[in-house]
Scaffold this motif. Structure first.
Motif, PDB file in Angstrom:
ATOM      1  N   ASP A 100       0.803  -1.222   0.000  1.00  0.00           N
ATOM      2  CA  ASP A 100       0.000   0.000   0.000  1.00  0.00           C
ATOM      3  C   ASP A 100       0.838   1.275   0.000  1.00  0.00           C
ATOM      4  OD1 ASP A 100      -2.393  -1.437   0.045  1.00  0.00           O
ATOM      5  OD2 ASP A 100      -2.308  -1.640   2.230  1.00  0.00           O
ATOM      6  N   PHE A 101       2.153   1.122  -0.099  1.00  0.00           N
ATOM      7  CA  PHE A 101       3.012   2.295  -0.076  1.00  0.00           C
ATOM      8  C   PHE A 101       3.001   2.972  -1.453  1.00  0.00           C
ATOM      9  CE2 PHE A 101       4.113   0.474   3.781  1.00  0.00           C
ATOM     10  CZ  PHE A 101       5.086   1.188   4.470  1.00  0.00           C
ATOM     11  N   PRO A 102       3.015   4.315  -1.499  1.00  0.00           N
ATOM     12  CA  PRO A 102       3.055   5.002  -2.796  1.00  0.00           C
ATOM     13  C   PRO A 102       4.352   4.699  -3.536  1.00  0.00           C
ATOM     14  CG  PRO A 102       2.636   6.544  -0.979  1.00  0.00           C
ATOM     15  CD  PRO A 102       2.988   5.238  -0.368  1.00  0.00           C
ATOM     16  N   GLU A 103       4.261   4.424  -4.839  1.00  0.00           N
ATOM     17  CA  GLU A 103       5.450   4.214  -5.653  1.00  0.00           C
ATOM     18  C   GLU A 103       5.192   4.693  -7.072  1.00  0.00           C
ATOM     19  OE1 GLU A 103       6.679   0.266  -6.773  1.00  0.00           O
ATOM     20  OE2 GLU A 103       4.725  -0.567  -6.256  1.00  0.00           O
ATOM     21  N   THR A 104       6.273   5.013  -7.765  1.00  0.00           N
ATOM     22  CA  THR A 104       6.214   5.421  -9.166  1.00  0.00           C
ATOM     23  C   THR A 104       7.341   4.709  -9.896  1.00  0.00           C
ATOM     24  OG1 THR A 104       7.726   7.313  -8.891  1.00  0.00           O
ATOM     25  CG2 THR A 104       5.380   7.717  -8.480  1.00  0.00           C
ATOM     26  N   TYR A 139      10.427   6.110  -8.481  1.00  0.00           N
ATOM     27  CA  TYR A 139      10.614   5.767  -7.071  1.00  0.00           C
ATOM     28  C   TYR A 139       9.905   4.444  -6.789  1.00  0.00           C
ATOM     29  CZ  TYR A 139      12.048  10.602  -6.930  1.00  0.00           C
ATOM     30  OH  TYR A 139      12.685  11.780  -7.187  1.00  0.00           O
ATOM     31  N   PRO A 140      10.567   3.314  -7.122  1.00  0.00           N
ATOM     32  CA  PRO A 140       9.945   2.003  -6.961  1.00  0.00           C
ATOM     33  C   PRO A 140       9.862   1.593  -5.494  1.00  0.00           C
ATOM     34  CG  PRO A 140      12.217   1.753  -7.635  1.00  0.00           C
ATOM     35  CD  PRO A 140      11.929   3.224  -7.668  1.00  0.00           C
ATOM     36  N   MET A 141       9.217   0.479  -5.272  1.00  0.00           N
ATOM     37  CA  MET A 141       8.984  -0.013  -3.921  1.00  0.00           C
ATOM     38  C   MET A 141      10.274  -0.195  -3.125  1.00  0.00           C
ATOM     39  SD  MET A 141       6.931  -3.488  -2.978  1.00  0.00           S
ATOM     40  CE  MET A 141       5.640  -3.013  -4.130  1.00  0.00           C
ATOM     41  N   GLN A 142      11.374  -0.487  -3.827  1.00  0.00           N
ATOM     42  CA  GLN A 142      12.641  -0.767  -3.125  1.00  0.00           C
ATOM     43  C   GLN A 142      13.157   0.417  -2.310  1.00  0.00           C
ATOM     44  OE1 GLN A 142      11.943  -1.847  -6.186  1.00  0.00           O
ATOM     45  NE2 GLN A 142      12.057  -4.053  -5.865  1.00  0.00           N
ATOM     46  N   ILE A 143      12.665   1.626  -2.591  1.00  0.00           N
ATOM     47  CA  ILE A 143      13.133   2.770  -1.799  1.00  0.00           C
ATOM     48  C   ILE A 143      12.722   2.636  -0.344  1.00  0.00           C
ATOM     49  CG2 ILE A 143      13.114   4.339  -3.782  1.00  0.00           C
ATOM     50  CD1 ILE A 143      10.547   5.577  -2.651  1.00  0.00           C
TER      51      ILE A 143
END
Length: 296
Positions: free
Chosen positions: A70-74, A77-81
């Motif tokens: 549910d974390f914001p990603e683009t 800025y992928p989930m790994q951040i």
């Protein structure tokens, strides 16, 4: 020395030069390299271990992406951040400190002084790249206290016992969901907003230097003498190619610090003409040499 990286398979070509530069210039006798990932294959891990060589012991920690569903990603800025934020709970309990590095960094001088710096009670040590006007904007946007600096999360010394006690993933998730409409650089916004009062600032010119930061410093008339490549070679440990200005990108690199990437990779710029920044730097160097010759 404990090192932390987070990456996906697509970022491996960028990460390997970073790791190679650590092994060559980092200054430690040995390294424990912790890699948080969700998709690395056996061949990827082998490439990383070969790059680390005899000095680096590699530890690969598989992260369940569902933790950050549910974390914001683009795309940028992928989930790994977010993996670095969960690191205190994912890393072995016996680790007390670790240096996190973005994969788009290059090490040019030893890291030992940074690594052994006293936390003085802080949860993290990191740098800020924000000048006064943008700092005021971020204070309003994120409802920060006046003395809380906006943090660049690309280089962080992590006090793992303190983070295990005070950093909770559910708090990060709740903040991310509640404030997703104002987040611009999600992980940096979150770290600054939730933990900014417990972060000890490091010297950005030494430990998180970019051409943008170098230009901002040199543009200030009160900063004398101006900093050049000779100063950087003698004083800086970490070059950070953050943002869109990358030596390996499709766009021409703007600045003079790309030379360290080419030295680390043993490659040359694809364009035979030097970048505008390096062209000006070479001109200044020639002028200094002529002046010295005249004095001699």
């Amino acid at each position: 020395m404990n090192l932390l990286f987070t990456l996906n398979r697509g970022y491996l070509p960028v990460f390997l030069p970073c790791l190679r530069s650590v092994m060559t210039r980092g200054g430690a006798d040995s390294y424990d390299i912790y890699v948080l990932h969700s998709d690395l294959e056996d061949g990827d891990k082998l490439s990383i271990c070969r790059t680390a060589g005899d000095k680096g012991a590699c530890h690969f920690i598989l992260v369940d992406p569902a933790i950050f569903a549910d974390f914001p990603e683009t795309k940028r800025y992928p989930m790994q951040i977010y993996y670095r934020l969960a690191a205190p709970s994912l890393l072995p309990e016996d680790l007390d400190r670790i240096l996190y590095l973005d994969g788009d960094t290059i090490i040019i001088n030893p890291l030992l002084e940074l690594y052994n710096t006293d936390f003085e009670g802080s949860y993290l040590m990191a740098c800020t790249h924000i000048r006064r006007l943008l700092g005021m904007f971020n204070q309003v946007r994120l409802s920060l206290e006046e003395d809380v600096p906006y943090i660049n999360t690309g280089v962080m010394m992590m006090n793992l016992p303190a983070l295990r006690e005070h950093l909770h993933l559910e708090d990060i998730q709740a903040y991310a969901l509640e404030n997703r409409h104002i987040l611009m650089l999600p992980d940096q916004d979150i770290v600054t907003a939730l933990y900014g009062q417990h972060i000890k600032l490091m010297d950005s010119l030494r430990y998180n230097l970019s051409d943008r930061l170098l230009n901002h410093y040199n543009a200030d008339p009160t900063h004398m003498p101006k900093l050049d490549l000779d100063w950087v070679r003698a004083n800086t440990s970490i070059i950070h190619y953050y943002g869109r200005n990358k030596p390996w990108g499709d766009q021409p690199y703007l600045g003079i610090l790309d030379v360290f990437y080419y030295e680390a990779t043993g490659t040359e710029p694809s364009d035979t003409e030097p970048s505008e920044g390096r062209r000006k730097q070479k001109a200044r160097s020639k002028t200094k040499k002529r002046t010295s010759d005249e004095i001699d």
